[in-house]
Design a protein around this motif. Structure first.
Motif, mmCIF file in Angstrom:
data_model
loop_
_atom_site.group_PDB
_atom_site.id
_atom_site.type_symbol
_atom_site.label_atom_id
_atom_site.label_comp_id
_atom_site.label_asym_id
_atom_site.label_seq_id
_atom_site.Cartn_x
_atom_site.Cartn_y
_atom_site.Cartn_z
ATOM 1 N N VAL A 1 61.459 -12.330 19.879
ATOM 2 C CA VAL A 1 60.741 -12.187 20.951
ATOM 3 C C VAL A 1 60.296 -13.736 21.860
ATOM 4 C CG1 VAL A 1 58.070 -12.522 22.780
ATOM 5 C CG2 VAL A 1 58.331 -10.821 20.261
ATOM 6 N N ILE A 2 61.029 -13.827 23.467
ATOM 7 C CA ILE A 2 61.322 -14.717 23.577
ATOM 8 C C ILE A 2 60.497 -14.764 25.091
ATOM 9 C CG2 ILE A 2 63.298 -15.601 25.733
ATOM 10 C CD1 ILE A 2 64.438 -15.126 22.965
ATOM 11 N N SER A 3 59.938 -15.716 25.384
ATOM 12 C CA SER A 3 58.451 -16.114 26.123
ATOM 13 C C SER A 3 59.357 -16.972 27.360
ATOM 14 C CB SER A 3 57.201 -16.001 25.965
ATOM 15 O OG SER A 3 57.020 -14.823 25.347
ATOM 16 N N PHE A 4 59.159 -16.437 28.416
ATOM 17 C CA PHE A 4 59.197 -16.829 29.683
ATOM 18 C C PHE A 4 58.015 -17.831 30.634
ATOM 19 C CE2 PHE A 4 64.230 -17.871 31.585
ATOM 20 C CZ PHE A 4 64.518 -17.468 29.739
ATOM 21 N N VAL A 5 57.491 -18.663 30.243
ATOM 22 C CA VAL A 5 56.440 -19.256 30.784
ATOM 23 C C VAL A 5 56.474 -20.439 32.709
ATOM 24 C CG1 VAL A 5 53.775 -20.797 30.316
ATOM 25 C CG2 VAL A 5 55.240 -19.186 28.728
ATOM 26 N N PRO A 6 55.576 -19.434 33.414
ATOM 27 C CA PRO A 6 56.284 -20.198 34.623
ATOM 28 C C PRO A 6 55.846 -21.910 34.679
ATOM 29 C CG PRO A 6 55.527 -18.374 35.167
ATOM 30 C CD PRO A 6 54.987 -18.612 33.704
ATOM 31 N N GLU A 7 56.106 -23.097 34.795
ATOM 32 C CA GLU A 7 55.717 -24.398 35.021
ATOM 33 C C GLU A 7 54.296 -24.393 36.127
ATOM 34 O OE1 GLU A 7 58.808 -27.487 33.964
ATOM 35 O OE2 GLU A 7 59.491 -26.143 32.387
ATOM 36 N N ALA A 8 54.918 -23.670 37.329
ATOM 37 C CA ALA A 8 53.790 -24.567 38.430
ATOM 38 C C ALA A 8 52.937 -23.142 38.114
ATOM 39 C CB ALA A 8 55.002 -23.983 39.503
ATOM 40 N N ALA A 9 52.053 -23.225 38.772
ATOM 41 C CA ALA A 9 50.987 -22.176 39.038
ATOM 42 C C ALA A 9 51.688 -20.996 39.433
ATOM 43 C CB ALA A 9 49.670 -22.619 39.624
ATOM 44 N N SER A 10 50.979 -19.545 38.274
ATOM 45 C CA SER A 10 52.243 -18.493 39.356
ATOM 46 C C SER A 10 50.964 -16.950 39.027
ATOM 47 C CB SER A 10 53.198 -18.206 38.664
ATOM 48 O OG SER A 10 53.308 -17.033 38.077
ATOM 49 N N GLU A 11 50.821 -15.791 40.054
ATOM 50 C CA GLU A 11 49.757 -15.161 40.161
ATOM 51 C C GLU A 11 50.266 -13.976 38.864
ATOM 52 O OE1 GLU A 11 47.168 -13.783 41.613
ATOM 53 O OE2 GLU A 11 47.061 -15.491 41.986
ATOM 54 N N THR A 12 52.157 -14.293 39.132
ATOM 55 C CA THR A 12 52.779 -12.749 37.926
ATOM 56 C C THR A 12 52.645 -13.449 36.917
ATOM 57 O OG1 THR A 12 54.633 -12.997 39.658
ATOM 58 C CG2 THR A 12 55.050 -12.223 37.846
ATOM 59 N N GLY A 13 52.967 -15.011 36.397
ATOM 60 C CA GLY A 13 52.390 -14.927 35.264
ATOM 61 C C GLY A 13 53.868 -15.201 33.409
ATOM 62 N N VAL A 14 53.429 -14.885 32.713
ATOM 63 C CA VAL A 14 54.632 -15.199 31.898
ATOM 64 C C VAL A 14 55.238 -13.497 31.824
ATOM 65 C CG1 VAL A 14 54.936 -14.743 29.108
ATOM 66 C CG2 VAL A 14 53.026 -16.228 30.196
ATOM 67 N N SER A 15 56.774 -13.608 31.536
ATOM 68 C CA SER A 15 57.331 -12.517 31.045
ATOM 69 C C SER A 15 57.527 -12.869 29.766
ATOM 70 C CB SER A 15 58.511 -12.501 31.909
ATOM 71 O OG SER A 15 58.206 -12.735 33.663
ATOM 72 N N SER A 16 58.312 -11.757 29.225
ATOM 73 C CA SER A 16 59.195 -11.576 27.249
ATOM 74 C C SER A 16 59.907 -10.476 27.331
ATOM 75 C CB SER A 16 57.749 -11.746 26.698
ATOM 76 O OG SER A 16 57.072 -10.632 26.619
ATOM 77 N N GLY A 17 60.548 -11.024 25.990
ATOM 78 C CA GLY A 17 61.522 -10.134 26.116
ATOM 79 C C GLY A 17 61.847 -9.561 24.474
ATOM 80 N N GLU A 18 62.354 -8.766 23.484
ATOM 81 C CA GLU A 18 62.917 -9.201 22.587
ATOM 82 C C GLU A 18 63.955 -8.239 22.083
ATOM 83 O OE1 GLU A 18 61.657 -6.311 18.102
ATOM 84 O OE2 GLU A 18 60.401 -6.694 19.877
ATOM 85 N N THR A 19 65.131 -9.308 21.750
ATOM 86 C CA THR A 19 66.150 -9.224 21.294
ATOM 87 C C THR A 19 66.771 -7.907 20.492
ATOM 88 O OG1 THR A 19 66.417 -11.229 19.433
ATOM 89 C CG2 THR A 19 66.511 -11.985 21.426
ATOM 90 N N ASP A 20 67.229 -7.896 21.091
ATOM 91 C CA ASP A 20 68.161 -6.734 19.691
ATOM 92 C C ASP A 20 69.123 -6.581 19.239
ATOM 93 O OD1 ASP A 20 70.972 -6.811 21.058
ATOM 94 O OD2 ASP A 20 70.964 -5.345 22.285
ATOM 95 N N GLU A 21 69.781 -5.490 18.204
ATOM 96 C CA GLU A 21 70.525 -6.161 16.892
ATOM 97 C C GLU A 21 71.881 -7.482 17.840
ATOM 98 O OE1 GLU A 21 70.298 -5.791 14.046
ATOM 99 O OE2 GLU A 21 67.843 -5.021 14.385
ATOM 100 N N SER A 22 72.112 -7.081 18.871
ATOM 101 C CA SER A 22 73.388 -8.642 19.175
ATOM 102 C C SER A 22 73.201 -9.240 20.377
ATOM 103 C CB SER A 22 74.200 -7.109 19.711
ATOM 104 O OG SER A 22 73.536 -6.121 20.716
ATOM 105 N N GLY A 23 71.108 -9.565 19.723
ATOM 106 C CA GLY A 23 70.756 -10.604 20.501
ATOM 107 C C GLY A 23 70.187 -10.694 21.723
ATOM 108 N N LYS A 24 70.570 -9.607 22.541
ATOM 109 C CA LYS A 24 70.535 -9.434 24.234
ATOM 110 C C LYS A 24 69.016 -9.412 24.054
ATOM 111 C CE LYS A 24 75.213 -7.624 24.835
ATOM 112 N NZ LYS A 24 75.399 -8.851 25.520
#
Length: 159
Positions: free
Chosen positions: A51-74
């Motif tokens: 699971v890859i998580s991108f956490v904004p460094e600045a205050a954000s209404e949108t917040g965290v985004s994440s996704g999971e890598t598949d068998e080829s790492g995508k």
């Protein structure tokens, strides 16, 4: 009395329209979310089941985004709050984790292994996955910082 309400009706409508417009332009209205995808590798090899998580460094209404890598790492990110694809534009701390274990249907069964653990035992060396998790597995300790600009793939080399 009829004349009084007829004259004030456009004033009330104008105030209501102004309130609607102002309430729609709150703090999060200016944030731009763009599509984010790429490939995760370690020592040149794709890393599945993280699971890859991108956490904004600045205050954000949108917040965290994440996704999971598949068998080829995508991977492809989704905003946690809304489920829409992508991440907010700006600088992010990036950290990785194993997927949560899925609960089993029967009480007597053992819980399912996470995909990353299954992949680690079958194709990758477990110590390499452990090294990735040790270095990038905590928001406080991860050295990885990424600038999301929009459109281009963001490949992550976790070496």
């Amino acid at each position: 009395m009829q004349l009084h309400s007829t004259v004030l009706r456009p004033v009330y409508l104008s105030l209501a329209l102004a309130a609607c417009l102002l309430s729609g332009s709150g703090c999060g209205g200016g944030e731009r979310v763009v599509s984010v995808s790429g490939t995760v590798t370690h020592n040149g090899q794709p890393v599945p089941g993280l699971v890859i998580s991108f956490v904004p460094e600045a205050a954000s209404e949108t917040g965290v985004s994440s996704g999971e890598t598949d068998e080829s790492g995508k991977y492809s990110l989704k905003v946690a709050k809304t489920g829409s694809g992508g991440a907010v534009v700006g600088k992010h701390k990036v950290w990785v984790s194993l997927p949560r274990e899925a609960p089993s249907g029967d009480k007597g069964d053992k819980p399912n292994k996470p995909k990353a653990k299954a992949a680690a035992t079958s194709s990758a060396v477990p110590t390499e996955l452990a090294a990735v998790l040790k270095k990038y597995g905590s928001l406080e300790k991860t050295p990885l910082s990424i600038e999301v600009k929009g459109g281009e793939p963001i490949d992550l080399k976790l070496d």
